[in-house]
Design a protein around this motif. Structure first.
Motif, PDB file in Angstrom:
ATOM      1  N   ALA A   1       0.829  -1.257   0.118  1.00  0.00           N
ATOM      2  CA  ALA A   1      -0.183   0.009   0.185  1.00  0.00           C
ATOM      3  C   ALA A   1       0.700   1.316  -0.106  1.00  0.00           C
ATOM      4  O   ALA A   1       0.606   2.123  -0.731  1.00  0.00           O
ATOM      5  CB  ALA A   1      -1.058  -0.078   1.261  1.00  0.00           C
ATOM      6  N   LEU A   2       1.885   1.145   0.700  1.00  0.00           N
ATOM      7  CA  LEU A   2       3.050   2.235   0.833  1.00  0.00           C
ATOM      8  C   LEU A   2       3.533   2.482  -0.693  1.00  0.00           C
ATOM      9  O   LEU A   2       3.717   3.701  -1.106  1.00  0.00           O
ATOM     10  CB  LEU A   2       3.908   2.446   1.614  1.00  0.00           C
ATOM     11  CG  LEU A   2       3.311   2.380   3.409  1.00  0.00           C
ATOM     12  CD1 LEU A   2       4.503   2.012   4.552  1.00  0.00           C
ATOM     13  CD2 LEU A   2       2.865   3.637   3.716  1.00  0.00           C
ATOM     14  N   PHE A   3       3.785   1.429  -1.197  1.00  0.00           N
ATOM     15  CA  PHE A   3       4.465   1.732  -2.629  1.00  0.00           C
ATOM     16  C   PHE A   3       3.511   2.089  -3.791  1.00  0.00           C
ATOM     17  O   PHE A   3       3.801   2.985  -4.287  1.00  0.00           O
ATOM     18  CB  PHE A   3       5.035   0.043  -3.116  1.00  0.00           C
ATOM     19  CG  PHE A   3       6.392  -0.026  -2.786  1.00  0.00           C
ATOM     20  CD1 PHE A   3       7.465   0.447  -2.999  1.00  0.00           C
ATOM     21  CD2 PHE A   3       6.568  -1.394  -2.132  1.00  0.00           C
ATOM     22  CE1 PHE A   3       8.791   0.217  -2.715  1.00  0.00           C
ATOM     23  CE2 PHE A   3       7.900  -1.752  -1.639  1.00  0.00           C
ATOM     24  CZ  PHE A   3       9.051  -0.849  -2.081  1.00  0.00           C
ATOM     25  N   VAL A   4       2.083   1.853  -3.439  1.00  0.00           N
ATOM     26  CA  VAL A   4       1.149   2.389  -4.340  1.00  0.00           C
ATOM     27  C   VAL A   4       1.067   4.026  -4.194  1.00  0.00           C
ATOM     28  O   VAL A   4       1.025   4.770  -5.063  1.00  0.00           O
ATOM     29  CB  VAL A   4       0.167   1.735  -4.256  1.00  0.00           C
ATOM     30  CG1 VAL A   4      -1.238   2.500  -5.017  1.00  0.00           C
ATOM     31  CG2 VAL A   4      -0.084   0.124  -4.525  1.00  0.00           C
ATOM     32  N   LYS A   5       0.774   4.294  -2.863  1.00  0.00           N
ATOM     33  CA  LYS A   5       0.933   5.756  -2.301  1.00  0.00           C
ATOM     34  C   LYS A   5       2.030   6.485  -3.026  1.00  0.00           C
ATOM     35  O   LYS A   5       1.782   7.687  -3.486  1.00  0.00           O
ATOM     36  CB  LYS A   5       0.752   5.945  -0.803  1.00  0.00           C
ATOM     37  CG  LYS A   5      -0.746   5.368  -0.246  1.00  0.00           C
ATOM     38  CD  LYS A   5      -0.863   5.646   0.935  1.00  0.00           C
ATOM     39  CE  LYS A   5      -2.138   5.236   1.575  1.00  0.00           C
ATOM     40  NZ  LYS A   5      -3.307   5.842   0.918  1.00  0.00           N
TER      41      LYS A   5
END
Length: 297
Positions: A261-265
């Motif tokens: 999720a952090l990578f997507v953000k």
């Protein structure tokens, strides 16, 4: 419905299946706690040995069998509802020719007046054979690693053994998740459902060996080794090891979701930054709701 409109039918059914079974699994918590309490009472109140108490599996097995049938019925109802809602026919396969399919234009089997891409059947069989051999070799490598793990700890199933088993599972899983799509693509399946079925069979065979083979060995084979079962019995060792391993794997899965999720953000932030630099303004076009929902995935 939003997932179906954006990601397609296959992903939406996968999410629906996970949703039904995650809710259904909650129903097993009360009887599992009750059965565990009965086992503890048998040990500390009735004076039953730990080995005998750990063998009381029939009652919970019957509960799981009844629960499994109820869960299947619930999913069948859910699946039928979405099939009708989305106008799908569960009896007819959607034979979509994959864009990645490699072949030559030849007369179709069902109509000689129509030409479609076809590949050599011998070539396809050879590709499937090579893919199956590579899959078998990799599974044998996983079994060898499991036997090595068992020989190193020699029946001493403690926290260190569970951590090493978890690391082994995640490493082989990481490699296989990259290798499996390559092998499936190498087979050159013509239709989308053939690709998915081949991919699913490989994942099932690998997942069964990688995730559960060690526990089958402990439950069935450990007592026949020179070390034998640890104190409390082999079944008790399996329960202990399975509980610790699943707990560690669950924590790893949660961390993996958070990291993704952090990578997507970060990717969205980087895209916004590049777009602002390109347009020379702080105001950028607003993403659609579907694109915003993608960050969740």
């Amino acid at each position: 419905n939003e997932i179906n409109n954006y990601f397609g039918t296959r992903v939406s059914f996968l999410v629906a299946w996970n949703g039904v079974y995650c809710k259904a699994l909650l129903a097993l918590i009360p009887p599992a706690i009750l059965w565990s309490c009965i086992g503890l009472m048998a040990r500390y109140v009735a004076g039953v040995s730990s080995d005998e108490a750990s063998r009381q599996v029939l009652g919970m097995t019957i509960i799981v069998l009844v629960w499994a049938k109820i869960a299947i019925n619930l999913w069948d109802q859910e699946q039928e509802f979405f099939l009708k809602l989305w106008g799908l026919n569960s009896d007819v396969k959607d034979r979509i020719i994959r864009a990645e399919y490699r072949g030559e234009l030849q007369p179709a089997d069902y109509d000689g007046n129509i030409k479609e891409l076809q590949a050599s059947r011998i070539g396809i069989l050879l590709r499937r054979l090579v893919s199956a051999l590579v899959t078998l070799f990799y599974i044998c490598l996983v079994i060898f690693a499991l036997l090595l793990w068992l020989s190193v700890f020699d029946g001493n199933m403690n926290l260190v053994a569970a951590i090493c088993l978890t690391i082994k599972i995640k490493i082989f899983e990481f490699i296989w998740n990259m290798l499996c799509p390559v092998l499936t693509e190498f087979e050159n399946p013509k239709y989308a459902d053939d690709y998915y079925n081949s991919f699913l069979v490989k994942q099932f065979l690998f997942g069964f060996v990688n995730n559960y083979w060690a526990f089958f060995f402990l439950a069935i084979k450990q007592k026949y080794t020179h070390t034998g079962c640890p104190e409390g019995g082999c079944l008790w060792a399996v329960r202990k090891q399975l509980t610790i391993t699943i707990a560690i794997l669950s924590v790893c899965r949660v961390l993996q979701v958070l990291i993704e999720a952090l990578f997507v953000k970060f990717a969205l932030w980087s895209e916004d930054r590049a777009l602002k630099k390109q347009l020379g303004t702080a105001d950028i076009p607003k993403r659609s709701s579907s694109r915003n929902n993608q960050s969740i995935w």
